[in-house]
Design an enzyme around this catalytic site. Structure first.
Site, PDB file in Angstrom:
ATOM      1  N   GLU A 176       0.811  -1.216   0.000  1.00 33.29           N
ATOM      2  CA  GLU A 176       0.000   0.000   0.000  1.00 33.29           C
ATOM      3  C   GLU A 176       0.847   1.271   0.000  1.00 33.29           C
ATOM      4  OE1 GLU A 176      -0.391  -1.789   4.243  1.00 33.29           O
ATOM      5  OE2 GLU A 176       0.037  -2.459   2.190  1.00 33.29           O
ATOM      6  N   CYS A 281      16.381  -6.905  -0.156  1.00 35.37           N
ATOM      7  CA  CYS A 281      16.601  -8.111   0.639  1.00 35.37           C
ATOM      8  C   CYS A 281      17.923  -8.770   0.278  1.00 35.37           C
ATOM      9  CB  CYS A 281      15.452  -9.089   0.478  1.00 35.37           C
ATOM     10  SG  CYS A 281      15.351  -9.856  -1.140  1.00 35.37           S
ATOM     11  N   GLU A 383      17.906  -6.827  10.598  1.00 34.88           N
ATOM     12  CA  GLU A 383      17.883  -6.367   9.211  1.00 34.88           C
ATOM     13  C   GLU A 383      17.513  -4.880   9.233  1.00 34.88           C
ATOM     14  OE1 GLU A 383      16.142  -7.622   4.843  1.00 34.88           O
ATOM     15  OE2 GLU A 383      14.824  -7.837   6.572  1.00 34.88           O
TER      16      GLU A 383
END
Length: 496
Positions: A176, A281, A383
């Protein structure tokens, strides 16, 4: 101000739920659009359209499906600049980086054009007296993809071309935060001749995800995002008896051996660590030079390059790095840098104070570089998903391999060396799904498959490539014998 709508049964359909999400330009911090968040009823409508379209699409010859993909590839190639602008406007990445995203998506579309070859079955004559066996891959039905903000066009195109060319119909639920690029590339596939209902786009938040995961007519779900959400998607989807591939987070290391060309290694780390503001990633967020001397050389090579990073909006053709996706992401990354300092790491370059004239409200950070990082620090365990590179300094190759193997994530890794023995040993011993030897971001080409290990991936199939064919189809095997070869009398032993 614009509004992004759903795409259901080939038509743009505005959500009537009354719920909306704001879309921002990360370079300015200004709201530029609104996104209607679909209700369960609207998602059910999209699934119903996909289910209705499935029988005819599954019966469509693979060669005809492939011809549509050939037309789609031509349109994506022709409109690459337009797609890149859609990506950059809502994500913030540079135009060249966005074009690179489109190029990698194109590879998967081109691979999908090989549908007649990919979907060929197998046949064996005379497996027994007068008995033949054949196997084939058949589509599942309605399948869904839930995709992340960091590659708003590429990751959807890693999913739906392969699913559709295998004979399935598809429901896409994009992020979104930057939904326009995904909607745009799906509209192009309609323009290429895809029948109505085969590809549908629904926008929404967690309730939309849950609706797709629980829906009995959705047979499989592909997901890319953070590890906690990937685990949630995998569990909830498999509890509903679906196939699920859920790709999660990463903490990618790059070993730098003493014999490596230090300038090459530093350049590789700059692109892999700071490209797309680290929001990949497969970004390298940890450099692992072997030995103190190698570490000193690497830090000395990196420091001026990080300080000289050209940061700007996507409209600046000279920019090497754009903003991060949201104000919340900027604050979270800054907080992790704070924790690195508090926990004793050496902050060689501090990107927290960066401000760009004329874009003071944008979500910009400069590049940050940490040295003397240790495995117990938050900046190592987490991360960060931002422009932060950490350096650890193990004293041996063996300890570096042990360090990487003990991390919870196993998405990508790399080694820079001239030593073939070290490279071969590393590739064999490392517990990571994608490995680069003198390649910092080892994303496989489209005719291989993408997938990590450990908590970077949930499910048994990688994304795109041959793995996608297996994920989006199921095997049927038929064994045939004709009447004249059937022996008389009942046989009660197991057939052999």
């Amino acid at each position: 101000m614009y509004s992004v709508t759903n795409l259901i049964d080939g038509e743009a359909v505005a959500s009537q739920s009354g719920r909306e999400s704001a879309i921002f330009n990360p370079a300015t911090g200004e709201q530029i659009g609104t996104l209607g968040l679909s209700s369960d009823a609207e998602i059910n409508q999209a699934v119903a359209c996909a289910k209705a379209a499935f029988p005819a699409w599954a019966a469509t010859p693979p060669a005809k499906r492939a011809r549509i993909m050939f037309a789609y590839a031509a349109l994506v190639r022709e409109r690459a600049d337009d797609i890149a602008r859609e990506i950059s406007r809502e994500h913030g990445k540079t135009h060249d980086d966005a074009l690179g995203e489109v190029a990698r998506a194109m590879e998967v579309i081109e691979y999908a054009c090989a549908a007649p070859e990919l979907l060929k079955g197998e046949f064996s004559r005379n497996v027994g007296p007068g008995i033949d066996t054949q196997s084939e891959r058949q589509p599942l039905g309605v399948v869904a993809g839930i995709t992340p903000f960091n590659f708003p066009a590429m990751v959807p195109m890693w999913m739906f071309p392969m699913a559709i060319v295998c004979g399935n119909t598809f429901i896409l639920k994009p992020s979104e935060r930057d939904p326009s690029a995904a909607t745009f590339v799906c509209q192009l596939l309609m323009e290429a001749g895809l029948p109505k209902g085969v590809l549908n786009v629904v926008h929404g938040d967690k309730s939309a995800v849950d609706c797709l995961l629980d829906h009995p007519d959705v047979k499989a779900v592909s997901f890319v995002g953070s590890t906690p959400i990937a685990k949630y998607v995998y569990r909830r989807g498999t509890d509903s008896a679906k196939r699920v591939q859920a790709l999660g987070g990463a903490k990618n290391h790059m070993i730098v051996m003493p014999d490596a060309d230090m300038d090459q290694a530093a350049d590789a780390l700059m692109g892999a660590g700071y490209g797309s503001a680290g929001e990949r990633c497969m970004a390298v967020s940890v450099a692992v030079p072997i030995g103190e001397d190698t570490a000193d050389k690497l830090v000395n090579a990196l420091k001026p390059k990080v300080e000289a990073l050209k940061i700007g909006p996507s409209t600046d053709e000279t920019a090497e790095m754009g903003p991060v996706i949201t104000a919340e992401a900027k604050d979270r990354i800054s907080g992790l840098i704070d924790s690195g300092v508090a926990q004793g790491a050496d902050l060689v370059v501090d990107g927290r104070g960066f401000s760009l004239q004329g874009y003071e409200q944008g979500y910009f950070l400069g590049g940050s570089l940490f040295d003397k990082v240790s495995p117990e620090m938050d900046i190592y365990k987490t991360e960060i998903f931002g422009p932060v590179l950490s350096i650890l300094e193990p004293q041996s190759f063996e300890s570096a391999v042990k360090l990487i193997n003990e991390h919870e994530y196993g998405n990508g890794t790399a080694i820079f060396t001239r030593n073939g023995d070290a490279a071969r040993k590393f590739s064999s011993a490392i517990e990571v799904g994608m490995v680069g030897v003198n390649v910092p971001i080892p994303v496989p080409v489209a005719f291989h498959s993408f997938g990590g290990w450990k908590r970077s991936s949930f499910g048994s199939h990688g994304i795109y490539g041959p793995e996608a064919v297996h994920f989006y189809t199921r095997l049927k095997t038929t064994t045939t014998r004709w009447p004249e070869g059937i022996p008389q009398g009942a046989v009660f032993t197991f057939p052999s």
